[in-house]
Scaffold this motif. Structure first.
Motif, PDB file in Angstrom:
ATOM      1  N   SER A 103       0.829  -1.204   0.000  1.00  0.00           N
ATOM      2  CA  SER A 103       0.000   0.000   0.000  1.00  0.00           C
ATOM      3  C   SER A 103       0.865   1.257   0.000  1.00  0.00           C
ATOM      4  N   TYR A 104       1.994   1.236   0.684  1.00  0.00           N
ATOM      5  CA  TYR A 104       2.899   2.386   0.683  1.00  0.00           C
ATOM      6  C   TYR A 104       3.415   2.658  -0.729  1.00  0.00           C
ATOM      7  N   ASN A 113       0.503   3.960  -2.964  1.00  0.00           N
ATOM      8  CA  ASN A 113       0.102   5.321  -2.609  1.00  0.00           C
ATOM      9  C   ASN A 113       1.159   6.344  -2.964  1.00  0.00           C
ATOM     10  N   ASN A 143      -1.151   8.127  -5.708  1.00  0.00           N
ATOM     11  CA  ASN A 143      -2.039   9.083  -5.022  1.00  0.00           C
ATOM     12  C   ASN A 143      -1.439  10.474  -4.911  1.00  0.00           C
TER      13      ASN A 143
END
Length: 56
Positions: A46-47, A50, A54
């Motif tokens: 997820s890091y 993102n 993102n």
């Protein structure tokens, strides 16, 4: 084909490659190194995603 669509597609491919490289780099680290970055092994994917998707 719309040039903006093509540009976005190329940008997404670049972001995906960067995220994959980030994932591999972090995955090679040990738990202590990850902790120094404020990460747990379960947060790597997820890091990486993102960080490279993102930010837009």
């Amino acid at each position: 084909m719309n040039i903006d669509l093509l540009t976005g597609f190329v940008r997404d491919i670049r972001s995906a490659r960067r995220a994959a490289n980030e994932f591999e780099r972090l995955n090679r680290m040990n738990s202590t190194e990850l902790a120094q970055l404020g990460l747990d092994r379960t947060e790597i994917s997820s890091y990486a995603f993102n960080k490279h998707f993102n930010k837009r």
